[in-house]
Design a protein around this motif. Structure first.
Motif, PDB file in Angstrom:
ATOM      1  N   ASN B  87       0.783  -1.231   0.000  1.00  0.00           N
ATOM      2  CA  ASN B  87       0.000   0.000   0.000  1.00  0.00           C
ATOM      3  C   ASN B  87       0.817   1.285   0.000  1.00  0.00           C
ATOM      4  OD1 ASN B  87      -2.516  -1.379   0.049  1.00  0.00           O
ATOM      5  ND2 ASN B  87      -2.078  -1.901   2.182  1.00  0.00           N
ATOM      6  N   GLU B 116      -6.472  -0.819  -3.263  1.00  0.00           N
ATOM      7  CA  GLU B 116      -7.826  -0.308  -3.473  1.00  0.00           C
ATOM      8  C   GLU B 116      -7.841   1.019  -4.218  1.00  0.00           C
ATOM      9  OE1 GLU B 116      -9.473  -0.301   0.420  1.00  0.00           O
ATOM     10  OE2 GLU B 116      -9.528  -2.494   0.498  1.00  0.00           O
ATOM     11  N   ASN B 117      -6.861   1.902  -3.894  1.00  0.00           N
ATOM     12  CA  ASN B 117      -6.890   3.232  -4.519  1.00  0.00           C
ATOM     13  C   ASN B 117      -5.821   3.332  -5.610  1.00  0.00           C
ATOM     14  OD1 ASN B 117      -4.858   3.070  -2.654  1.00  0.00           O
ATOM     15  ND2 ASN B 117      -4.892   5.250  -2.145  1.00  0.00           N
ATOM     16  N   ASN B 158      -0.208   3.786  -6.652  1.00  0.00           N
ATOM     17  CA  ASN B 158      -0.366   5.052  -5.935  1.00  0.00           C
ATOM     18  C   ASN B 158       0.420   5.039  -4.620  1.00  0.00           C
ATOM     19  OD1 ASN B 158      -1.349   7.555  -6.112  1.00  0.00           O
ATOM     20  ND2 ASN B 158      -3.519   6.970  -6.043  1.00  0.00           N
TER      21      ASN B 158
END
Lengths: 780, 235
Positions: B87, B116-117, B158
């Motif tokens: 992440n 997720e992002n 990201n």
């Protein structure tokens, strides 16, 4: 599709050769298991249904002069539910051709329907009156007998004509053999016919006396106890009590089912074991090759579980596809296989079922097995440190192999051979695996060749070497020795010997067995007795020789004393010494001197059979003699030839299965080597090695392992032969024949053919390999 | 550039090689602010890759602490470190290390599927200049193109920090400059903190902060008030 799954899909596509290879081993393992196991279950269920529908007897009694009133006396006692007395005897079926020696068993039945051993009508009517006769289906088919035909039997010395009013099958004669020594059914030479009881009694001259009773019990659990009770109770009728388990047809069926079950539990697991090892080796190699990719995936944030799962999907897909394809093919083949049994067995209610539960279990088992094997191969993923994985792997520690220490040899080895030897020693596990596959292939080939030879050997050994009899003549009752003189007048005899053959219960402590004991001339020319070490044995003046399977069953050795209890004469028994154990391939017997046997149990000078060797057609010459049965060895040989042709197809399939294992493993392991060693081969190409020289190097590596595999394969084959021999040895067969040198040589040759084919197929891969690309390739 | 994203305190790493203890890192301390472009400069064996691995959660230190957004990562368990990498971190390696059986776009999507992002794949591909090469496999691409894919793959998640281990080490001068430009663009466009390790001193000129390393220790930390654009770099 998730990108990791897409990667897996392309990985499978790129390694399709290896993937298909391991898949085919799994499919083979699962389909052999499903086909054989389903056939066994189909056969067992069909027989049980058939037995239930026809109320198949639990106990069979053979005796003499048993009154019909016994039926009522027996019912209700000792768990006996039903009893039926019958007349059963073998007689001549008259074909009109004197060269055609055909016998039938005539069985009396009730006019309408029997309570026990009901006939399963295939054609015609069950009701019998007068000269009506029902013919068993296999015999009718073999002799083209149809409803309404007239057939002739010789009964009580006279020719009797019958009208065929029905064609039927019977649970008692699913496998129709004349006797234990027949080995194979010969439906055109021996059949069973059913005649109405009172009519048969009338023409046979029996007045109220029966020689056979069938018994149905309340529950089969009490069979042993009831059998013992019946032996005691019916002793005065010289009764021989046979439990359902020992009934000839049922016994053969059960042996066939046991053989199938054993096969379904052994051969598939050899395939699955190799598939498992192969899958594990393949995945460990893929993981090793993907070390950097795995490091990158870990660096990106994929968990160990996700990465392990990614590779396990490879193994899982093999299990799932292999299990599904294998069980579907197996189920389809089990139908064909079960139907094939119809060639030998007469089962009208043959049930061929699709066992969905088994299919699902097979798929799950195959899946779980492959995933477990796969996990064994990929578990090193857990140890890969992402930081370390990015760095080029440090080269393996180069150490000298032991042959290098023997300078005198090593200095004379060429450079390419040095590479070959070093590779073998540095990739021990892989080469041991190839060697093991070749060993199993060779071992299975030896077993297959032995099985091909054994029937032939058993038959020829028994009827060529052990018993050298052209015509075996049995009398329906005891006669004087002078009968032989009558034969001498009718036949131009080369050799003739008298014999006495009687049923006895042989006891050794708790162990006992009912067998035929044959009394022979002490200098018999028809038998060549040999012990289990193949040493010649003389027929002793006193005492008894026992066939090896009988000795094993009774747990006796030479010098032990056994009790011989006559089943012909009441309470007549004698203690006799075992003087030798006879190596006998077919049947289970005891042998004594004829005078010794007569001295103990019979009157002097009487016999109930003769052996004849003659150039005459003895069957034809003795056709008018009453109450005798002539068994010709030529007829048996004809039946055997037909059987041999059928077994050849089965053995051919076994050869292909065995070869497939060696072929696939050698092919896929070599393919793996080529992929992994692309860089090494490229360097060799740059140095000036030709593609052929590189291919030769690979061949040499596999050749060494194949030779070692074959060397180890021979004892494995011998062990398998021993295992099969022990497993299949029964009352009917003693499979102790050794493996022949030609059998071993053929097995080795076939193994080499399959391995060579695998090698040749990998040459295309070597040829296509882009060596220059391999040298500059740096993407993982 | 006021938030501290990474704090490295008294970090040491020792390796045991036979009877000799090799000190790969010794008492290393520094901080990185959000959105900074950092260059860690040092010769081979100076401990810069070891430092990058520990900061990236791929290796554990022998001593010292690393805080990421005030979270102590050096005490994290293996699984927590994996999620940290998933992440928060994006890696770019010297030899690209792309999945050979996936196309450029699929390599990027592989990373995007992890979080997720994730960034917009098309936007990322465009930003690294690979819009028209997206469907090519690594073997069909040049080294520079492969490294662009590797950067896109790292950016697609990201991440808060992009850790680049000698990203130009395997490339020629011109391609190297293009890659540095891509990294700078990513730094500016997506606001990622970028940490580049290199032995090439010229690259340091484009950094906001230069950490010089020698023999496992920080030799100097230089704040570059006037970083130059990658196009002006020469070596």
């Amino acid at each position: 599709m998730k990108k990791l799954d897409l990667r897996l899909f392309r990985m499978i596509k790129n390694t399709k050769g290896q993937y298909i290879a391991v898949l085919s081993i799994i499919i083979t393992g699962i389909f052999v298991f499903t086909a054989v196991n389903n056939s066994a279950v189909n056969l067992k269920d069909s027989i049980n249904d058939y037995y239930d529908a026809t109320n198949f007897a639990d106990i069979f009694i053979q005796g003499s002069n048993m009154p019909e009133s016994l039926e009522n006396q027996l019912i209700g006692s000792n768990g006996i539910k039903e009893a039926e007395a019958r007349l059963v005897f073998d007689t001549k079926f008259l074909t009109g051709n004197d060269d055609d020696n055909v016998n039938v068993r005539v069985v009396s039945v009730h006019q309408y329907e029997n309570k026990i051993n009901k006939l399963f009508m295939k054609n015609g009517k069950r009701i019998l009156t007068g000269r009506d006769i029902i013919v068993i289906e296999k015999f009718a088919e073999a002799r083209s007998i149809k409803l309404g035909d007239e057939i002739k039997l010789r009964i009580n010395g006279r020719e009797h004509k019958f009208n065929v009013s029905g064609i039927a099958t019977s649970a008692e004669y699913i496998y129709i053999m004349e006797n234990e020594q027949s080995l194979l059914p010969a439906p055109e030479k021996f059949g069973v016919v059913y005649v109405e009881e009172s009519y048969l009694q009338k023409i046979n001259g029996n007045k109220g006396g029966f020689n056979d009773i069938v018994i149905k019990l309340n529950t089969p659990d009490n069979t042993d106890r009831t059998a013992k009770y019946l032996e005691d109770k019916l002793d005065k009728y010289s009764a021989r009590v046979i439990k359902r388990a020992d009934q000839l047809s049922n016994n053969v069926m059960n042996q066939e089912i046991s053989g199938l079950e054993m096969m379904s539990q052994s051969i598939p697991f050899i395939f699955l074991l190799f598939a498992g090892v192969m899958l594990s080796v393949m995945l460990s190699r893929i993981v090793k090759k993907d070390r950097i990719s795995i490091g990158v995936l870990k660096a990106m944030g994929f968990t160990n579980d996700e990465i392990v799962m990614h590779y396990l999907k490879y193994a899982g897909s093999v299990g799932l596809i292999g299990g599904t394809a294998g069980s579907i093919i197996g189920t389809a083949l089990s139908g064909m296989m079960t139907n094939l049994y119809l060639m030998f067995f007469s089962i009208p209610m043959l049930v061929v079922q699709v066992y969905y539960r088994k299919i699902i279990i097979s798929i799950i088992l195959s899946f779980v097995f492959c995933v477990l094997a796969g996990f064994w191969g990929v578990k090193d993923i857990l140890r890969i440190n992402p930081a370390e994985a990015m760095k080029p792997e440090s080269p393996k520690k180069g150490k000298r192999i032991f042959i290098e220490k023997i300078k005198i040899i090593w200095n004379h080895v060429s450079f390419s051979w040095k590479l070959v030897l070093r590779n073998i020693f540095r990739e021990k596990k892989k080469f041991v695996f190839i060697g093991a596959a070749v060993a199993i292939t060779c071992g299975m080939m030896i077993m297959t060749m032995w099985m091909t030879d054994i029937m032939d050997l058993m038959f020829n050994r028994h009827y060529g070497e052990f018993i050298n009899v052209q015509y075996n003549i049995s009398f329906n009752e005891f006669k004087s020795e002078n009968t032989m003189k009558e034969f001498s007048k009718l036949i131009n005899v080369k050799e003739m010997e008298q014999r006495v053959e009687m049923p006895f219960e042989i006891k050794n402590g708790k162990d006992s067995k009912i067998v035929s004991v044959i009394g022979l001339n002490d200098s018999t020319k028809f038998y060549a007795f040999r012990d289990i070490n193949n040493n010649a044995l003389e027929l002793p003046q006193d005492g008894i020789l026992l066939s090896s399977n009988l000795a094993t069953e009774l747990n006796v050795d030479v010098g032990d004393e056994v009790i011989l209890k006559s089943l012909v004469k009441d309470d007549d028994h004698s203690y006799v010494y075992v003087k030798g154990i006879v190596n006998q391939a077919l049947g289970i017997n005891g042998y004594t001197n004829i005078d010794f046997l007569r001295g103990k149990f019979l009157d002097k000078g009487i016999i109930n059979g003769v052996y004849i060797n003659s150039d005459d057609n003895v069957t034809d010459k003795l056709k008018d003699i009453k109450d005798i049965t002539v068994l010709s060895q030529f007829d048996m040989k004809d039946a055997f030839s037909e059987f041999t042709a059928m077994t050849a197809a089965a053995m051919g399939t076994m050869v292909i299965f065995s070869g497939l294992l060696g072929f696939i493993i050698t092919y896929s392991m070599t393919l793996m080597s080529i992929n992994e060693r692309a860089l090494e081969f490229s360097s060799l190409r740059v140095m000036g090695f030709t593609k052929k020289e590189i291919f030769n190097m690979l061949i040499r590596e596999n050749m060494i392992m194949s030779v070692i595999g074959i060397i180890f394969g021979i004892p494995i084959g011998l062990w398998l032969v021993h295992y099969m021999g022990v497993s299949f040895t029964t009352d009917l067969y003693t499979m102790k024949e050794p493996v022949t040198i030609s059998g071993i040589a053929t097995s080795i040759a076939l193994t080499i053919v399959f391995i060579t084919l695998a090698q040749l197929m990998t040459y295309a891969k070597i040829h296509r390999l882009d060596f220059m690309q391999a040298l500059k390739n740096r993407v993982s | 550039m006021s938030d501290t994203v990474l704090k490295v305190k008294n970090l040491s790493k020792n390796y045991q090689m036979g009877e000799v203890t090799v000190k790969a890192l010794e008492d290393v301390t520094f901080e990185v602010e959000k959105g900074e472009f950092i260059v860690i400069l040092g010769p081979s064996g100076s401990g810069k890759s070891t430092l990058l691995n520990i900061v990236g959660g791929m290796d554990n230190p022998s001593d010292g602490e690393v805080y990421f957004n005030n979270e102590l990562i050096t005490k994290m368990k293996d699984k927590e470190l994996t999620y940290y990498r998933r992440n928060k971190i994006g890696f770019v390696f010297q030899f690209y290390n792309l999945m050979a059986t996936l196309t450029a776009r699929e390599n990027v999507e592989l990373a995007a599927e992890l979080c997720e992002n994730a960034a917009d794949i098309d936007e990322v591909m465009e930003s690294v200049g690979l819009g028209d090469r997206a469907d090519h496999f690594p073997s069909q691409m040049s080294g520079g193109e492969q490294q662009r894919v590797a950067i896109a793959r790292a950016v697609a998640k990201n991440p808060q920090i992009l850790l680049c281990d000698e990203p130009t080490g395997a490339l020629d001068f011109e391609t190297g400059i293009q890659i540095l430009k891509v990294l700078k663009d990513v730094n500016e466009k997506f606001g990622n903190t970028v940490m580049v390790i290199t032995h090439n001193a010229s690259i340091a000129d484009m950094a906001d902060k230069i950490i010089k390393m020698r023999s496992g220790k920080i030799a100097d930390i230089i704040i570059n008030e006037n970083p130059i654009s990658p196009e002006r770099i020469e070596w």
